[in-house]
Design a protein around this motif. Structure first.
Motif, mmCIF file in Angstrom:
data_model
loop_
_atom_site.group_PDB
_atom_site.id
_atom_site.type_symbol
_atom_site.label_atom_id
_atom_site.label_comp_id
_atom_site.label_asym_id
_atom_site.label_seq_id
_atom_site.Cartn_x
_atom_site.Cartn_y
_atom_site.Cartn_z
ATOM 1 N N GLY A 171 -3.328 2.644 -12.408
ATOM 2 C CA GLY A 171 -3.054 3.796 -13.262
ATOM 3 C C GLY A 171 -1.583 4.166 -13.254
ATOM 4 O O GLY A 171 -0.785 3.596 -12.507
ATOM 5 N N VAL A 172 -1.242 5.150 -14.066
ATOM 6 C CA VAL A 172 0.165 5.503 -14.252
ATOM 7 C C VAL A 172 0.796 6.161 -13.034
ATOM 8 O O VAL A 172 2.010 6.243 -12.938
ATOM 9 N N HIS A 173 -0.015 6.645 -12.097
ATOM 10 C CA HIS A 173 0.526 7.284 -10.903
ATOM 11 C C HIS A 173 0.442 6.386 -9.667
ATOM 12 O O HIS A 173 0.937 6.751 -8.612
ATOM 13 N N GLY A 174 -0.179 5.228 -9.794
ATOM 14 C CA GLY A 174 -0.341 4.317 -8.661
ATOM 15 C C GLY A 174 0.827 3.363 -8.517
ATOM 16 O O GLY A 174 1.809 3.414 -9.266
ATOM 17 N N LEU A 175 0.718 2.479 -7.535
ATOM 18 C CA LEU A 175 1.764 1.474 -7.332
ATOM 19 C C LEU A 175 1.816 0.520 -8.517
ATOM 20 O O LEU A 175 0.819 0.292 -9.197
ATOM 21 N N SER A 176 2.991 -0.036 -8.754
ATOM 22 C CA SER A 176 3.178 -1.036 -9.790
ATOM 23 C C SER A 176 2.807 -2.405 -9.223
ATOM 24 O O SER A 176 2.724 -2.582 -8.008
ATOM 25 N N TRP B 148 6.632 6.316 -5.943
ATOM 26 C CA TRP B 148 6.508 6.429 -7.385
ATOM 27 C C TRP B 148 6.395 5.034 -7.971
ATOM 28 O O TRP B 148 6.987 4.088 -7.461
ATOM 29 N N PRO B 149 5.665 4.889 -9.092
ATOM 30 C CA PRO B 149 5.611 3.576 -9.744
ATOM 31 C C PRO B 149 6.965 3.219 -10.353
ATOM 32 O O PRO B 149 7.798 4.093 -10.597
ATOM 33 N N ASP B 150 7.162 1.954 -10.600
ATOM 34 C CA ASP B 150 8.383 1.458 -11.233
ATOM 35 C C ASP B 150 8.380 1.903 -12.694
ATOM 36 O O ASP B 150 7.464 1.577 -13.440
ATOM 37 N N PRO B 151 9.397 2.650 -13.137
ATOM 38 C CA PRO B 151 9.402 3.096 -14.533
ATOM 39 C C PRO B 151 9.533 1.952 -15.540
ATOM 40 O O PRO B 151 9.249 2.127 -16.714
ATOM 41 N N ARG B 152 9.919 0.753 -15.077
ATOM 42 C CA ARG B 152 10.039 -0.405 -15.976
ATOM 43 C C ARG B 152 8.909 -1.411 -15.768
ATOM 44 O O ARG B 152 8.971 -2.525 -16.260
ATOM 45 N N SER B 153 7.862 -1.012 -15.065
ATOM 46 C CA SER B 153 6.783 -1.927 -14.725
ATOM 47 C C SER B 153 6.027 -2.429 -15.955
ATOM 48 O O SER B 153 5.780 -1.682 -16.889
ATOM 49 N N ALA C 229 0.851 -1.190 0.000
ATOM 50 C CA ALA C 229 0.000 0.000 0.000
ATOM 51 C C ALA C 229 0.885 1.238 0.000
ATOM 52 O O ALA C 229 2.004 1.225 0.517
ATOM 53 N N ALA C 230 0.362 2.331 -0.556
ATOM 54 C CA ALA C 230 1.135 3.565 -0.675
ATOM 55 C C ALA C 230 1.551 4.128 0.681
ATOM 56 O O ALA C 230 2.578 4.788 0.788
ATOM 57 N N ASP C 231 0.764 3.844 1.731
ATOM 58 C CA ASP C 231 1.091 4.393 3.055
ATOM 59 C C ASP C 231 1.901 3.432 3.919
ATOM 60 O O ASP C 231 2.140 3.699 5.094
ATOM 61 N N ALA C 232 2.352 2.310 3.344
ATOM 62 C CA ALA C 232 3.186 1.354 4.090
ATOM 63 C C ALA C 232 4.571 1.950 4.312
ATOM 64 O O ALA C 232 5.039 2.771 3.523
ATOM 65 N N PRO C 233 5.250 1.563 5.392
ATOM 66 C CA PRO C 233 6.608 2.076 5.617
ATOM 67 C C PRO C 233 7.563 1.573 4.532
ATOM 68 O O PRO C 233 7.433 0.454 4.043
ATOM 69 N N THR D 166 2.451 -8.761 -6.309
ATOM 70 C CA THR D 166 2.790 -7.810 -5.251
ATOM 71 C C THR D 166 2.721 -6.380 -5.784
ATOM 72 O O THR D 166 3.288 -6.069 -6.831
ATOM 73 N N ASP D 167 2.030 -5.507 -5.060
ATOM 74 C CA ASP D 167 2.012 -4.083 -5.392
ATOM 75 C C ASP D 167 3.200 -3.413 -4.708
ATOM 76 O O ASP D 167 3.494 -3.698 -3.549
ATOM 77 N N TYR D 168 3.881 -2.515 -5.413
ATOM 78 C CA TYR D 168 5.079 -1.878 -4.866
ATOM 79 C C TYR D 168 5.323 -0.526 -5.532
ATOM 80 O O TYR D 168 4.786 -0.228 -6.601
ATOM 81 N N GLY D 169 6.131 0.290 -4.874
ATOM 82 C CA GLY D 169 6.531 1.580 -5.414
ATOM 83 C C GLY D 169 7.841 1.999 -4.775
ATOM 84 O O GLY D 169 8.281 1.410 -3.786
ATOM 85 N N TYR D 170 8.466 3.020 -5.336
ATOM 86 C CA TYR D 170 9.745 3.489 -4.835
ATOM 87 C C TYR D 170 9.610 4.870 -4.204
ATOM 88 O O TYR D 170 8.904 5.732 -4.718
ATOM 89 N N VAL D 171 10.312 5.077 -3.089
ATOM 90 C CA VAL D 171 10.397 6.371 -2.427
ATOM 91 C C VAL D 171 11.821 6.865 -2.661
ATOM 92 O O VAL D 171 12.779 6.223 -2.244
ATOM 93 N N VAL D 172 11.939 7.997 -3.365
ATOM 94 C CA VAL D 172 13.254 8.522 -3.729
ATOM 95 C C VAL D 172 13.494 9.822 -2.958
ATOM 96 O O VAL D 172 12.721 10.774 -3.080
#
Length: 145
Positions: free
Chosen positions: A67-72, A56-61, A19-23, A44-50
């Motif tokens: 959607g394009v702004h959600g988790l990959s 942010w979604p994975d640019p290689r997902s 989830a987007a609010d996960a640590p 598995t849903d995932y994203g990167y915190v930079v």
């Protein structure tokens, strides 16, 4: 899939899972600018915190179910139940492709009134130039981008 992202200028990169609010879990930086993390199972849903911003979604997902702004989402093509086994595709060797500029054709498939001549001209150019296939340029998540 091993979580990897290229961020050579980042001071820190974290991985958010589920989830987007996960640590975020910190990823390990490589000498080549690639950051690596754990192996993620399919689905598995995932994203990167930079540098503290994101996720942010994975640019290689290969899959963006939110959607394009959600988790990959991790996608394993070998586990997917394909239903198009009888489709043979087309031989692309020697073919000419054309992608009309975004906005020339309405999503319903007809020319917009204000841009009608542009869409008609685009189709005419295809016929005149012996274009074998036309592609559709993806529409942005929000109009105006």
């Amino acid at each position: 899939m091993i979580a990897r992202v290229w961020a050579p200028d980042a001071a820190s990169v974290g991985l958010v899972i589920g989830a987007a609010d996960a640590p975020a879990q910190e990823l390990q930086r490589g000498d080549d600018g690639w950051w690596s993390g754990p192996d993620l199972p399919p689905g598995t849903d995932y994203g990167y915190v930079v540098d503290g911003e994101g996720p942010w979604p994975d640019p290689r997902s290969a899959r963006q179910v939110a959607g394009v702004h959600g988790l990959s989402r991790v996608f394993d093509a070998s586990r997917f139940a394909w239903t198009d086994a009888s489709w043979s595709g087309m031989d692309v060797l020697g073919k000419v492709f054309y992608e009309p500029p975004r906005g020339c054709v309405h999503p319903a498939g007809h020319a917009r009134r204000r841009r009608g001549p542009v869409a008609v001209a685009a189709v005419h150019r295809c016929r005149c130039r012996r274009v074998d296939a036309r592609g559709a340029v993806p529409r942005p998540a929000r109009l105006g981008l």
